[in-house]
Design an enzyme around this catalytic site. Structure first.
Site, mmCIF file in Angstrom:
data_model
loop_
_atom_site.group_PDB
_atom_site.id
_atom_site.type_symbol
_atom_site.label_atom_id
_atom_site.label_comp_id
_atom_site.label_asym_id
_atom_site.label_seq_id
_atom_site.Cartn_x
_atom_site.Cartn_y
_atom_site.Cartn_z
ATOM 1 N N LYS A 1 0.853 -1.190 0.000
ATOM 2 C CA LYS A 1 0.000 0.000 0.000
ATOM 3 C C LYS A 1 0.885 1.234 0.000
ATOM 4 C CE LYS A 1 -4.431 1.088 0.155
ATOM 5 N NZ LYS A 1 -5.574 0.294 -0.311
HETATM 6 P P1 NAD Z 1 -12.853 8.416 -2.633
HETATM 7 O O1 NAD Z 1 -11.830 9.427 -2.309
HETATM 8 O O2 NAD Z 1 -13.316 8.262 -4.037
HETATM 9 O O3 NAD Z 1 -14.178 8.621 -1.746
HETATM 10 C C1 NAD Z 1 -14.189 8.823 -0.372
HETATM 11 C C2 NAD Z 1 -15.446 9.611 -0.046
HETATM 12 O O4 NAD Z 1 -15.593 9.720 1.361
HETATM 13 C C3 NAD Z 1 -15.412 11.037 -0.607
HETATM 14 O O5 NAD Z 1 -16.630 11.318 -1.260
HETATM 15 C C4 NAD Z 1 -15.224 11.886 0.636
HETATM 16 O O6 NAD Z 1 -15.792 13.190 0.516
HETATM 17 C C5 NAD Z 1 -15.937 11.062 1.681
HETATM 18 N N1 NAD Z 1 -15.541 11.388 3.047
HETATM 19 C C6 NAD Z 1 -14.365 11.882 3.487
HETATM 20 N N2 NAD Z 1 -14.407 12.067 4.811
HETATM 21 C C7 NAD Z 1 -15.627 11.677 5.216
HETATM 22 C C8 NAD Z 1 -16.279 11.643 6.478
HETATM 23 N N3 NAD Z 1 -15.675 12.044 7.581
HETATM 24 N N4 NAD Z 1 -17.540 11.159 6.525
HETATM 25 C C9 NAD Z 1 -18.160 10.758 5.414
HETATM 26 N N5 NAD Z 1 -17.602 10.782 4.194
HETATM 27 C C10 NAD Z 1 -16.350 11.239 4.096
HETATM 28 O O7 NAD Z 1 -12.269 7.039 -2.056
HETATM 29 P P2 NAD Z 1 -12.662 5.558 -2.463
HETATM 30 O O8 NAD Z 1 -11.704 5.108 -3.503
HETATM 31 O O9 NAD Z 1 -14.127 5.464 -2.693
HETATM 32 O O10 NAD Z 1 -12.264 4.802 -1.118
HETATM 33 C C11 NAD Z 1 -13.124 4.728 0.016
HETATM 34 C C12 NAD Z 1 -12.698 3.553 0.886
HETATM 35 O O11 NAD Z 1 -12.716 2.361 0.100
HETATM 36 C C13 NAD Z 1 -11.285 3.638 1.459
HETATM 37 O O12 NAD Z 1 -11.271 3.026 2.723
HETATM 38 C C14 NAD Z 1 -10.469 2.805 0.479
HETATM 39 O O13 NAD Z 1 -9.300 2.280 1.070
HETATM 40 C C15 NAD Z 1 -11.471 1.718 0.163
HETATM 41 N N6 NAD Z 1 -11.206 1.005 -1.094
HETATM 42 C C16 NAD Z 1 -11.174 1.654 -2.293
HETATM 43 C C17 NAD Z 1 -10.951 0.924 -3.456
HETATM 44 C C18 NAD Z 1 -10.989 1.562 -4.816
HETATM 45 O O14 NAD Z 1 -10.951 0.817 -5.814
HETATM 46 N N7 NAD Z 1 -11.069 2.858 -4.945
HETATM 47 C C19 NAD Z 1 -10.712 -0.453 -3.393
HETATM 48 C C20 NAD Z 1 -10.758 -1.084 -2.153
HETATM 49 C C21 NAD Z 1 -11.007 -0.342 -1.007
#
Ligand code: NAD
Length: 476
Positions: free
Chosen positions: A107
């Site tokens: 990561k």
């Molecule tokens: P992203 O940046 O696209 O979205 C995150 C969202 O959460 C944003 O809309 C942001 O405004 C919101 N946010 C931030 N702080 C917040 C709060 N305090 N309360 C509520 N919402 C809040 O990120 P993502 O890629 O969707 O990732 C989200 C989670 O999923 C992370 O934990 C990441 O590790 C996990 N994840 C992502 C992927 C991927 O393919 N993108 C894969 C596996 C796991």
């Protein structure tokens, strides 16, 4: 999250790991080898921006190299730190093993608030970070392959791929150095939606077994279920969109960084997303009640809670008040080890992160294979498949005519049956298969072993068994 008595994210992952290995019969040395993080590289680099040099701190952590390349996203957030990156790298090891993506766990993260920089500045910063990592083979098609995570997306992945290609001009596999790229830069159809799509497939598989539904104290199908989603970013948006549009679920709550929206009749996910894109948050969205205290909405009544934003949001302080009988961890580490204990005792069913959000790495795996094979999925077979289906349809129509049976194949059937699968359909099929099979491997352990109370422990058992087997095969 720095709360009193709450373990750190990495400690939480270790505690959950320890709970599972206590039920296994691994030699202590091997147990320790699997648990520890192999290495974490910290880089500090300067970029000249707005007339002065700004220094940034980034990390790339490699948890386990039992398979290579190692894989894991790169996150852009101010909260990024070594503990978090190591926890996320460990989860990647277990996740890849569980869904049989042939990678070790890694990561990366950059301590930055991406909203403070314009596109050109972000490109300079990303390229410099990529340069520092690639120089040390921490970005490399056969050793370390990043992907998007919080705060990064296709755009950043395209810059990283291009930076690597510039540094390795004769590497024919250069595109495979990173996944999550846009389609025109070597990406694959369906990668952007993959993690959210995976959450949908996971819930569908959950609802296929009446025993699981009963364990959560629910009934019926996904149709009509009330869902609260935290984070309408890449993962949360796609999960909410597909579940509401295709499975009849009702998104009653959406929690964002600036508060929560609630509407018992269901929110229009597209409209909320559009509002966020335009206004930067959910504040002011019509057709819903808005509350500033977003976290409180996690405690509202619903059937399924989908934390899809960040880690540590369900903790020892609020776990008791969480009413959802089923939580699916779309984010990594949203439930701390302490909260996990409280919820388990309450009978809340948790579909764990290492499985629930594995759709991303699964489709990343397909993208990596596509890049290495230098050909789009389906390119060779599609028309041949269509021609063979056409043969069957022609023959059936000939037969019905000859036998004077007044039967014609409906145009809808013909259209669906005749069409050969394109890349997107193949990707979704591979993802669906992966999500079903991996869930079934957890489910079997959950139901068959009396000493396994929850899906998380079952997931750890399934994945650690695979990692251990691969270390053993290496003679360790
Ligand atoms: P992203 O940046 O696209 O979205 C995150 C969202 O959460 C944003 O809309 C942001 O405004 C919101 N946010 C931030 N702080 C917040 C709060 N305090 N309360 C509520 N919402 C809040 O990120 P993502 O890629 O969707 O990732 C989200 C989670 O999923 C992370 O934990 C990441 O590790 C996990 N994840 C992502 C992927 C991927 O393919 N993108 C894969 C596996 C796991």
């Amino acid at each position: 999250m720095g709360r009193v008595n709450e373990p750190s994210f990495r400690e939480s992952v270790d505690l959950m790991f320890n709970r599972a290995v206590a039920l296994m019969d691994l030699p202590p040395g091997l147990e320790e080898k699997i648990r520890v993080c192999n290495s974490t590289y910290t880089v500090r680099f300067g970029v000249r921006l707005r007339g002065q040099i700004q220094t940034f701190t980034g990390y790339r952590s490699v948890h386990s190299e039992h398979m290579e390349p190692v894989k894991g996203g790169i996150r852009y957030a101010l909260s990024v730190n070594q503990d978090e990156v190591e926890a996320l790298a460990a989860l990647m090891t277990y996740k890849c093993a569980l869904v049989e993506a042939p990678f070790g766990g890694s990561k990366g993260g950059l301590r930055i608030d991406p909203r403070q920089y314009d596109e050109h500045e972000l490109e300079l910063i990303t390229r410099r970070f990529a340069y520092e990592l690639a120089k040390r083979d921490l970005i490399h098609p056969s050793q370390n392959v990043p992907a998007p995570d919080m705060g990064t997306g296709e755009r950043e992945m395209a810059w990283i791929a291009d930076q690597y290609a510039r540094m390795n001009t004769t590497d024919i596999n250069a595109k495979a150095c990173v996944t999550g790229k846009p389609l025109n830069a070597g990406g694959i159809s369906g990668r952007v939606e993959a993690t959210g799509r995976g959450v949908q497939y996971a819930l569908r598989e959950f609802f296929r077994d009446p025993r699981d539904i009963e364990k959560a104290g629910l009934t019926g199908t996904l149709d009509g279920k009330r869902i609260i989603v935290q984070g309408l970013g890449n993962v949360g948006y796609h999960a909410a969109k597909f579940l509401s549009e295709e499975d009849g679920a009702r998104i009653v709550g959406i929690i964002e960084h600036d508060g929560a929206l609630y509407n018992a009749d269901g929110l229009d996910v597209e409209a909320v997303r559009g509002w966020i894109v335009k206004h930067g948050g959910v504040t002011g969205f019509p057709d819903a009640t808005h509350s500033i205290d977003g976290a409180a909405c996690l405690e509202e009544k619903c059937d399924i809670l989908i934390p899809a934003a960040m880690e540590g949001v369900i903790h020892m302080g609020n776990a008791k008040r969480i009413k959802a009988p089923l939580i699916i961890e779309a984010a990594n580490g949203p439930v701390t080890a302490g909260a996990d204990e409280i919820l388990r005792k309450k009978g809340t069913v948790i579909i764990p992160d290492m499985y629930a959000n594995a759709g991303g790495v699964t489709v990343s795996y397909f993208e990596w294979v596509k890049n290495l094979s230098h050909i789009r999925f389906g390119r060779m077979q599609r028309r041949q498949e269509e021609a063979r289906h056409q043969l069957v349809v022609d023959e059936l129509e000939k037969l019905s005519k000859a036998a004077a049976i007044p039967y014609t194949l409906s145009p809808e059937f013909k259209q669906k049956y005749l069409r050969g699968a394109d890349e997107l359909e193949l990707v979704r099929s591979g993802l669906d298969d992966t999500m079903r099979i991996s869930y079934q491997s957890m489910r079997d352990i959950w139901h068959d072993r009396a000493d396994v109370e929850d899906l998380r422990t079952a997931a750890y058992l399934a994945s650690i068994t695979k990692v251990a087997a691969s270390y053993r095969a290496k003679g360790l």
